[in-house]
Design a protein around this motif. Structure first.
Motif, short mmCIF file in Angstrom:
data_model
loop_
_atom_site.label_atom_id
_atom_site.label_comp_id
_atom_site.label_asym_id
_atom_site.label_seq_id
_atom_site.Cartn_x
_atom_site.Cartn_y
_atom_site.Cartn_z
N MET B 138 0.84 -1.20 0.00
CA MET B 138 0.00 0.00 0.00
C MET B 138 0.88 1.25 0.00
O MET B 138 0.62 2.20 -0.72
CB MET B 138 -0.92 -0.01 1.22
N ARG B 139 1.92 1.22 0.81
CA ARG B 139 2.83 2.38 0.87
C ARG B 139 3.49 2.63 -0.47
O ARG B 139 3.63 3.77 -0.90
CB ARG B 139 3.92 2.14 1.92
N GLU B 140 3.91 1.54 -1.09
CA GLU B 140 4.57 1.69 -2.40
C GLU B 140 3.62 2.36 -3.39
O GLU B 140 4.02 3.21 -4.17
CB GLU B 140 5.01 0.33 -2.94
N GLY B 141 2.36 1.93 -3.32
CA GLY B 141 1.36 2.49 -4.24
C GLY B 141 1.18 3.99 -4.00
O GLY B 141 1.11 4.78 -4.94
N ILE B 142 1.08 4.38 -2.74
CA ILE B 142 0.88 5.80 -2.42
C ILE B 142 2.11 6.59 -2.87
O ILE B 142 1.98 7.65 -3.50
CB ILE B 142 0.68 6.00 -0.90
N LEU B 143 3.26 6.06 -2.56
CA LEU B 143 4.49 6.79 -2.89
C LEU B 143 4.63 6.95 -4.39
O LEU B 143 5.00 8.02 -4.89
CB LEU B 143 5.70 6.04 -2.32
N GLU B 144 4.28 5.89 -5.11
CA GLU B 144 4.36 6.00 -6.57
C GLU B 144 3.43 7.11 -7.06
O GLU B 144 3.81 7.93 -7.89
CB GLU B 144 3.96 4.66 -7.21
N SER B 145 2.21 7.16 -6.48
CA SER B 145 1.27 8.20 -6.89
C SER B 145 1.82 9.59 -6.60
O SER B 145 1.63 10.52 -7.38
CB SER B 145 -0.05 8.04 -6.14
N LEU B 146 2.51 9.72 -5.47
CA LEU B 146 3.05 11.04 -5.13
C LEU B 146 4.19 11.44 -6.04
O LEU B 146 4.45 12.61 -6.25
CB LEU B 146 3.53 11.05 -3.68
N LEU B 147 4.86 10.43 -6.57
CA LEU B 147 6.05 10.74 -7.37
C LEU B 147 5.76 10.96 -8.85
O LEU B 147 6.54 11.63 -9.52
CB LEU B 147 7.09 9.63 -7.21
N ILE B 148 4.64 10.40 -9.36
CA ILE B 148 4.47 10.46 -10.82
C ILE B 148 4.44 11.89 -11.34
O ILE B 148 4.97 12.16 -12.41
CB ILE B 148 3.22 9.69 -11.31
N ALA B 160 16.13 19.02 0.09
CA ALA B 160 16.94 17.82 -0.05
C ALA B 160 17.72 17.59 1.24
O ALA B 160 18.35 18.50 1.75
CB ALA B 160 17.88 17.95 -1.24
N GLY B 161 17.66 16.37 1.73
CA GLY B 161 18.34 16.07 2.98
C GLY B 161 17.40 16.04 4.15
O GLY B 161 17.63 15.35 5.13
N GLU B 162 16.31 16.81 4.11
CA GLU B 162 15.30 16.70 5.15
C GLU B 162 13.92 16.54 4.53
O GLU B 162 12.93 16.99 5.04
CB GLU B 162 15.35 17.89 6.14
N CYS B 163 13.88 15.86 3.38
CA CYS B 163 12.65 15.70 2.63
C CYS B 163 12.08 14.32 2.90
O CYS B 163 12.75 13.32 2.76
CB CYS B 163 12.92 15.86 1.14
N LYS B 164 10.81 14.31 3.28
CA LYS B 164 10.15 13.05 3.59
C LYS B 164 9.90 12.24 2.32
O LYS B 164 9.76 11.02 2.36
CB LYS B 164 8.81 13.32 4.28
N LEU B 165 9.78 12.93 1.21
CA LEU B 165 9.55 12.22 -0.05
C LEU B 165 10.82 11.45 -0.42
O LEU B 165 10.77 10.29 -0.80
CB LEU B 165 9.17 13.22 -1.13
N GLN B 166 11.94 12.13 -0.28
CA GLN B 166 13.23 11.47 -0.53
C GLN B 166 13.41 10.29 0.43
O GLN B 166 13.78 9.19 0.03
CB GLN B 166 14.38 12.46 -0.27
N GLU B 167 13.13 10.57 1.70
CA GLU B 167 13.38 9.57 2.74
C GLU B 167 12.57 8.30 2.49
O GLU B 167 13.12 7.20 2.46
CB GLU B 167 13.02 10.18 4.08
N TYR B 168 11.27 8.46 2.26
CA TYR B 168 10.43 7.28 2.08
C TYR B 168 10.67 6.62 0.72
O TYR B 168 10.43 5.43 0.55
CB TYR B 168 8.95 7.62 2.25
#
Ligand SMILES: Cc1cc2nc3c(=O)[nH]c(=O)nc-3n(C[C@H](O)[C@H](O)[C@H](O)COP(=O)(O)O)c2cc1C
Ligand code: SF4
Ligand code: SF4
Ligand code: SF4
Ligand code: FES
Lengths: 464, 570
Positions: B138-148, B160-168
């Motif tokens: 489920m997490r992978e699916g959400i993250l993919e949606s956020l990244l497209i 960069a460096g304190e980004c939750k999108l990068q981190e996850y």
């Protein structure tokens, strides 16, 4: 012979029937309201007294009435969830946002018999101690809003509404609120936000169940136009008699919006479960069959969000025998009784009871692309999977219908849709992914063929 | 109830009601209720329960100090609940354990149905599977949606460096994207307000900034326009986003969408050294973190302290640090009467002057921006000559959130230690009169330009000895016979008392500039020379000694202050 059963539509479209109060009264209008408010407290066997309101609520429960807005949830049950001890006012909202593609039943009532709706609303409000109710109508119905306001003014003038209704001491006001044109305003918590003057972002459940924390964080009942009209008839006939209409657990009548490539598209009221999908499409009392020379290809049975049926599709349905045992019966899609439970058992839903018929001239990829565009446009964008996924699917489908399909697009689409359903704030997640899941699954060969053809042609065209 | 006589003990707090649940197969007793964003007890959520179990549930929209939105769906977690029989008793497995029913999609029982951990309450016997395959999927699916539709411009992004999108993405992302459609394009350089830039393409629409602005600040300025994937954060049409708290949205923005005009493109965050400090711009004393590199301060960020500032600070305080790096900082020992301009010489001269001074001939104007330790040492000197002492009040407008009208960080300390009278500044005219009348011959001034507070340059010129310490030039420093360069708070350690009596300490982030020294160090030398008193060689020792002598601080120790401070009776 399958026939219409016109309960809600009884007067509608009859020659000379007009939407004004005088005409409504001539046809027995507001008699059910008078009956409801005249109810006296009843003595129960255990010595307790049952109020008039409780009696009506019990009767609605006994009628088996299920919501006509989409989910088919028991109206009596919904009313029983209302927090009556919060000390806050209880609100009732009539959902007249009718925006599910294919659906055009509520607007018949609003435009042609508004007092029937208002009477149903007043009774429902009385039964739930509601003093303030709203009629939320979609922005695209300006004439309907005007008619409803006129009807409310007429009802007010005759004291069916307002202070001390018909001398009973009961006060009720109903206001019409017009939406600004968004499908998501039909989702009940989006509607509530919109009514509060905010962006129609559906609320998370828990904790915001309307029956407990609804409009202005107060207990709130949201019912569909048609549902509220049925309440009037339940009072009229009595819940027990009403429950004999239709079939068990699928009681009463229902207006079906029939559209697509049939000879006689239109709205037809039936006893729930007494008419099959095939009869609705082919019988001369209803759709009258497909256009000449055409074959059936697909049917969306409950508004555009419902999963599509493919012509010839068969389902194993459980059937109760006379001796109480169950047997599985193979049923063709066309032989499905048009009711809540059978369609659900067949993996789809009766939703807003809108049947969309497609014949063999239809390109299913084009159809799905059209639906995809609608859902991408209507996603409120609040939650990630639906916001991003709905547009993603739409863009992929647009690409496919513009000569750039790929063979893998069928699986690609299914996978995107699977990442939406069940993971969103509101049921729009299902509404936008189910068409994709069902169309691609059932017509996979067509999707793959299109993709393969595009790939071959584009490869032949050589590098750009 | 026990009737046995016992010696008096503190009443034991009522036991916390707990709920037994399992997290990833391990059993935990989790509090039934947990404070929500406003500190009100509410049923514990799955996310909070996982925290108790030591498991971090990834999230974007959830913020412990904001109302829950539940919109990002990153925190979806697979779960199960005990099966109940018709008798409403738990159904048991053959081995006697309770039978658990995993939550599935009602219309597709082969697919697990997750719940958003940030908003879903736990119930007894519940099992959470935050590390299961289904949760991960489920997490992978959400993250993919956020990244497209994300621009992926990390190399030029300040977050960069304190980004939750990068981190996850490292944890749940796929390396190759299967997204072949065109991305949604949105405005990339939106001038949202005087201090904030917005990159709409980077925004993941978590609404943290909107909720902070509406529910914490009470400003309805931010909202979302457009629909669906075209949704865009915006300020109310025709207006700018400009309350006194806008920069907090930069802190809570989980990605690089909101950036501080002051900080953007200045420094990669991973180069920054972090030091626990305090804001000195008003009497609230918001807890801060200083970001510095190579002895230069780049930013303040708020540091959580529920007794003071929650996790916020105001823009005014946050941006009030530039003076620290000013070119004209005074960093040399100097003065018109000082022939050899060294510390040793200056301390010797001043000590001699003070040793000779008669009682009543010395006055001290200390600053309410000074630390307790410094004020305490000045008070010791003052006691020696029965000197009149005072500080300079600073007032401005306050607001209902954090900003206090008292713009001094340590007015309370100054009063508690006895430097400032109850009405701060009320002794300044007495000092001016004393100079004018000739009774006051020596004036010691720390960190204030007294010429702006009734002790004119002309009066200063009548003094026999004007001893001044400061960090920036003023008419008073210009007139000094002896000038001792001091430190900004970021260059030393010490403590303040805020307007509500919170005693808080701050740490040293930067080295003092030039010859400058922390005031407490040289004041300590002066006190030894002049009064003969010793006994403290460190800021810790100094604080602890002060705590013994100043009644309000009794029982408090430097170590005991910890990161969050201690509230004393004021
Ligand atoms: C995306 C979405 C759109 C909806 N639109 C409508 C609508 O236009 N009219 C309606 O009555 N119900 C609509 N619903 C259903 C309502 O949320 C709600 O269930 C219904 O109004 C309850 O009334 P009922 O119980 O009488 O059916 C919609 C639901 C969703 C998820
Ligand atoms: S599912 Fe779609 S429509 Fe419903 S809240 Fe989420 S984004 Fe909005
Ligand atoms: S700007 Fe940042 S905090 Fe605001 S909604 Fe976008 S991602 Fe969230
Ligand atoms: S409220 Fe006061 S202490 Fe807090 S940041 Fe603003 S000026 Fe600094
Ligand atoms: S953290 Fe965003 S939905 Fe829970």
């Amino acid at each position: 012979m399958p026939e219409q059963y016109r309960l809600i539509l009884k007067n509608i479209d009859q020659p000379g029937y007009t939407p004004d109060l005088e005409c409504y009264l001539r046809h027995g209008g507001y008699e059910s309201l008078k009956k409801a408010i005249a109810l006296q407290p009843k003595d129960l066997p255990d010595g307790k007294k049952q109020s008039a309101q409780e009696q009506i609520r019990d009767d609605v429960k006994a009628s088996g009435l299920r919501g006509r807005g989409g989910a088919g949830f028991s109206a009596g049950m919904k009313w029983s969830f209302v927090d009556r001890k919060s000390g806050k006012p209880i609100y009732l909202i009539c959902n007249a946002d009718e925006s599910e593609p294919g659906t055009f039943k509520d607007r018949q009532i609003i435009h042609k018999d508004p007092h029937q709706l208002i009477e149903g609303m007043i009774i429902s409000c009385f039964a739930n101690d509601v003093k303030l109710a709203y009629l939320y109508i979609r922005g695209e119905f300006p004439a309907g809003a005007k008619l409803l306001n006129q009807a409310l003014a007429e009802a007010r003038a005759k004291n069916f509404l307002g202070k001390n209704i018909l001398g009973t001491g009961y006060d009720l006001e109903i206001y019409v609120h017009r939406g600004a044109g968004a499908y998501i305003c039909g989702e009940e918590t989006g509607l509530i936000e919109s009514l509060e003057g905010k962006r129609a972002y559906p609320r998370i459940k828990p904790p915001y169940f309307p029956a407990i924390l609804g409009l202005y964080m107060s207990p709130t009942i949201v019912n569909n136009v048609e549902t509220l009209c049925h309440v009037k008839h339940i009072i009229d006939m009595g819940g027990a008699a009403y429950s004999k209409l239709g079939t068990p657990n699928n009681t009463g009548t229902r207006i079906v919006s029939l559209s697509g490539q049939v000879k006689k598209p239109g709205y037809y009221e039936i006893e729930v479960g007494k008419v099959t999908i095939g009869e609705l499409i082919y019988h001369s009392n209803f759709g009258g069959g497909l256009l000449d020379g055409r074959k059936l290809k697909a049917v969306i049975p409950g508004g555009s969000s419902a999963k599509v049926f493919k012509a010839g599709e068969k389902f194993k349905l459980k059937k109760k025998n006379a001796d109480g045992t169950m047997t599985e019966v193979e049923t063709d899609m066309l032989d499905l009784p048009y009711d809540f439970d059978s369609l659900q058992a067949a993996g789809s839903m009766s939703g807003s009871s809108a049947i969309i018929v497609m014949d063999d001239s239809v390109d299913v990829v084009e159809v799905l692309a059209n639906l995809g565009e609608f859902y991408a446009h209507e996603s409120c964008g609040q939650c990630t999977p639906c916001r991003e996924g709905s547009l993603w699917m739409s863009k992929a489908l647009h690409r496919m219908t513009h000569g750039h399909g790929r063979k893998q697009d069928a699986d690609y689409l299914v996978n995107i849709a699977q990442n939406i359903q069940g993971r969103t704030i509101c049921a729009f997640g299902e509404a936008c992914s189910w068409p994709v899941l069902s169309f691609v699954k059932k017509f996979k060969d067509e999707f793959e063929a299109k993709g393969a053809a595009d790939e071959a042609r584009n490869a032949g065209a050589g590098p750009k | 109830m026990s009737t046995q006589a016992t010696t008096e003990t503190k009443p034991t707090p009522p036991p916390i009601e707990t709920v037994k649940i399992k997290v990833d197969g391990r059993e935990f007793d989790v509090p039934k209720m947990t404070p929500d964003w406003q500190g009100k007890l509410q049923p514990t959520t799955m996310l909070q329960a996982c925290q108790v179990a030591g498991i971090d549930v990834p999230h974007y929209c959830y913020h412990p100090k904001l109302p829950i939105a539940g919109n990002c769906r990153m925190c979806l977690v697979e779960f199960g609940t005990p099966a109940m029989g018709p008798d409403r008793k738990p159904v048991l497995n053959p081995d006697g354990t309770p039978k658990i029913i995993k939550s599935v999609l009602p219309y597709e029982p082969s697919s697990p149905r997750g719940a958003i951990a940030c908003a879903s309450p736990i119930s007894p016997g519940m099992e959470l599977y935050p590390s299961s395959e289904a949760t991960k999927q489920m997490r992978e699916g959400i993250l993919e949606s956020l990244l497209i539709n994300h621009p992926l411009d990390c190399p030029i992004c300040d977050q960069a460096g304190e980004c939750k999108l990068q981190e996850y993405s490292v944890d749940y992302g796929k390396s190759a994207s299967r997204f072949v459609e065109e991305k949604v394009h949105k405005p990339k350089q939106v001038d949202l307000g005087p201090r904030i830039m917005l990159d709409d393409e980077r925004c993941i629409l978590c609404t943290r900034c909107i909720r902070f602005t509406k529910d914490i600040v009470g400003d309805d300025k931010l909202g979302i326009v457009n629909r669906g994937s075209y949704n865009t954060i915006a300020s109310y049409p025709g207006t700018k986003f400009e309350n006194n708290y806008t920069l907090n949205t930069v802190d809570i923005c989980p990605v690089g969408a909101l950036t501080s005009k002051d900080f953007r493109f200045k420094m990669r965050v991973w180069f920054l050294k972090e030091t626990k400090s305090l804001c000195t711009s008003c009497g609230t004393g918001c807890n801060t973190i200083i970001g510095s590199r190579e002895n230069v301060m780049y930013r303040y960020e708020p540091r959580e302290n529920d007794a003071v500032n929650s996790t916020w600070m105001c823009d005014y305080g946050r941006l009030n640090y530039k003076w620290i790096n000013r070119e004209d900082r005074l960093t040399q020992v100097q003065g018109s009467k000082l022939k050899v301009q060294t510390w040793a010489n200056a301390i010797q001269y001043i000590s001699e002057i003070l040793l000779r001074a008669a009682a009543g001939s010395v006055a001290i104007v200390a600053s309410a921006r000074q630390t307790n330790e410094e004020l305490y040492l000045l008070k010791k000197l003052a006691a020696k000559f029965n000197a009149i002492t005072d500080s300079v009040p600073r007032v401005g407008e306050g607001d209902r959130l954090l900003l206090d009208p008292d713009r001094n960080p340590n007015s309370t300390g100054s009063r508690l230690i006895g430097i400032a009278p109850e009405k701060m500044g009320s002794s300044l005219p007495k000092i001016a009169d004393g100079i004018r009348g000739g009774s006051i011959k020596t004036l010691i001034v720390f960190g204030e330009d007294v010429t702006k507070h009734g002790i004119t340059a002309e009066l200063l010129s009548q003094l026999e000895h004007l001893i001044v310490s400061d960090i920036l030039p003023s008419a008073t420093t210009a007139a000094a016979h002896y000038f001792l360069p001091g430190c900004a708070h970021v260059e030393k350690r010490g403590s303040f008392v805020n307007v509500k009596g919170r005693v808080q300490r701050f740490m040293q982030a930067l080295q003092p500039k030039g010859d400058a020294r922390p005031e407490w160090e040289f004041l300590h030398e002066l006190v030894i020379n002049v009064t003969g008193q010793n006994g403290f060689v460190s800021i810790e020792g100094l604080f602890n000694e002060m705590a013994k002598e100043v009644p309000a601080f009794h029982g408090v120790t430097w170590a005991g202050l910890g990161d969050a401070g201690v509230t004393v009776q004021i």
